[in-house]
Design an enzyme around this catalytic site. Sequence first.
Site, mmCIF file in Angstrom:
data_model
loop_
_atom_site.group_PDB
_atom_site.id
_atom_site.type_symbol
_atom_site.label_atom_id
_atom_site.label_comp_id
_atom_site.label_asym_id
_atom_site.label_seq_id
_atom_site.Cartn_x
_atom_site.Cartn_y
_atom_site.Cartn_z
ATOM 1 N N ARG A 167 -44.216 130.712 23.176
ATOM 2 C CA ARG A 167 -42.161 131.495 22.716
ATOM 3 C C ARG A 167 -42.310 132.471 23.360
ATOM 4 N NH1 ARG A 167 -40.779 127.588 18.436
ATOM 5 N NH2 ARG A 167 -42.731 126.664 17.216
ATOM 6 N N GLY A 212 -37.051 126.491 17.880
ATOM 7 C CA GLY A 212 -37.328 126.905 18.795
ATOM 8 C C GLY A 212 -35.988 127.455 19.418
ATOM 9 N N PHE A 234 -42.288 118.904 30.355
ATOM 10 C CA PHE A 234 -42.392 120.212 29.684
ATOM 11 C C PHE A 234 -42.002 121.160 29.565
ATOM 12 C CE2 PHE A 234 -44.445 121.791 26.449
ATOM 13 C CZ PHE A 234 -44.089 121.186 24.951
ATOM 14 N N LYS A 268 -32.388 116.947 28.705
ATOM 15 C CA LYS A 268 -33.510 116.585 30.095
ATOM 16 C C LYS A 268 -32.363 114.927 29.650
ATOM 17 C CE LYS A 268 -38.135 118.608 28.452
ATOM 18 N NZ LYS A 268 -38.792 117.922 27.559
ATOM 19 N N ASP A 297 -42.423 126.149 23.014
ATOM 20 C CA ASP A 297 -43.375 126.503 22.309
ATOM 21 C C ASP A 297 -44.159 125.214 23.064
ATOM 22 O OD1 ASP A 297 -42.675 124.292 20.156
ATOM 23 O OD2 ASP A 297 -44.389 125.096 19.173
ATOM 24 N N ASP A 356 -34.023 116.592 24.147
ATOM 25 C CA ASP A 356 -35.072 115.638 24.101
ATOM 26 C C ASP A 356 -34.836 114.046 24.432
ATOM 27 O OD1 ASP A 356 -37.523 114.842 26.193
ATOM 28 O OD2 ASP A 356 -38.379 115.415 24.058
ATOM 29 N N GLU A 369 -29.324 124.222 19.361
ATOM 30 C CA GLU A 369 -30.482 123.479 20.050
ATOM 31 C C GLU A 369 -31.207 124.033 21.013
ATOM 32 O OE1 GLU A 369 -33.452 121.759 19.263
ATOM 33 O OE2 GLU A 369 -32.804 120.207 17.747
ATOM 34 N N ASP A 370 -32.443 124.498 20.968
ATOM 35 C CA ASP A 370 -33.199 124.780 22.054
ATOM 36 C C ASP A 370 -33.052 124.062 23.165
ATOM 37 O OD1 ASP A 370 -34.816 122.747 20.656
ATOM 38 O OD2 ASP A 370 -37.074 124.310 20.832
HETATM 39 P P1 5GP Z 1 -35.839 114.795 20.734
HETATM 40 O O1 5GP Z 1 -35.812 115.494 19.213
HETATM 41 O O2 5GP Z 1 -34.234 115.125 21.162
HETATM 42 O O3 5GP Z 1 -36.376 114.426 21.708
HETATM 43 O O4 5GP Z 1 -36.594 117.023 20.755
HETATM 44 C C1 5GP Z 1 -35.971 118.261 20.147
HETATM 45 C C2 5GP Z 1 -36.879 118.576 19.435
HETATM 46 O O5 5GP Z 1 -38.114 117.962 20.454
HETATM 47 C C3 5GP Z 1 -36.446 120.213 20.606
HETATM 48 O O6 5GP Z 1 -36.593 121.223 19.731
HETATM 49 C C4 5GP Z 1 -38.517 121.349 21.129
HETATM 50 O O7 5GP Z 1 -38.205 121.429 19.849
HETATM 51 C C5 5GP Z 1 -38.919 119.351 21.209
HETATM 52 N N1 5GP Z 1 -38.970 119.414 22.579
HETATM 53 C C6 5GP Z 1 -38.510 118.702 22.910
HETATM 54 N N2 5GP Z 1 -38.686 118.310 24.637
HETATM 55 C C7 5GP Z 1 -39.834 119.696 24.625
HETATM 56 C C8 5GP Z 1 -39.867 120.248 26.068
HETATM 57 O O8 5GP Z 1 -40.011 120.505 26.934
HETATM 58 N N3 5GP Z 1 -40.610 122.098 25.385
HETATM 59 C C9 5GP Z 1 -40.374 122.473 24.033
HETATM 60 N N4 5GP Z 1 -41.487 122.969 24.058
HETATM 61 N N5 5GP Z 1 -39.706 121.735 23.473
HETATM 62 C C10 5GP Z 1 -39.509 120.650 22.951
#
Ligand code: 5GP
Length: 179
Positions: free
Chosen positions: A168, A48, A155, A134, A162, A106, A102-103
Amino acid sequence: MNEITVFDKTFIPFLDEATIQAKIKELAQQINNEYEGKKPLFLAILNGSFMFAAGLFKNVFIEAEICFIKLASYKGTQSTGHVITSIGLDSNVTNRDIIILEDIVDTGKTLHTFLPQLVNQQPASLKIATLLHKPEATVYPLTIDYCCFSIPNKFVLGYGLDYDGFGRNTKDIYQLKID
Ligand code: 5GP
């Protein structure tokens, strides 16, 4: 900006290209100032972050390296809570000033799981830069050093992010439309 559809979902415009690029340039400038003379190593988390990493890195004017690492913790629109280990970390992290790219952060689980691996290798410093965060979704608290946009717990897609592999390839960022 118009709505877009990916598979069964509709996404509405959320952040436009100019807004994204302006924030990324601002962040690059801050890093240029803070890391002058330090030769930081950027670790971009694939897939991402590739567009964010490119957008940022071409505005970093100090000496710096970048390495792309693959981790995965997400399928569809909900976190699976499952993190696969890293591949592609071929640079030596010890005594380096590391900036993770990081993209989106979450729940925080991805970085929470990955950070100890890096800390074990004793970098000189370790900071996190994310395009999107977030805050309401946090399960694993992290110190996020650089964040371009704090967003609601919905989301999002585009500019590298993606939905099941697709969506993407947009310059703007979209948000899932809830009917
Ligand atoms: P975490 O481990 O912080 O819960 O999630 C991180 C990863 O989950 C991000 O690098 C991404 O790939 C994916 N992710 C989390 N939220 C979103 C979202 O709203 N949209 C998309 N496309 N990917 C997300």
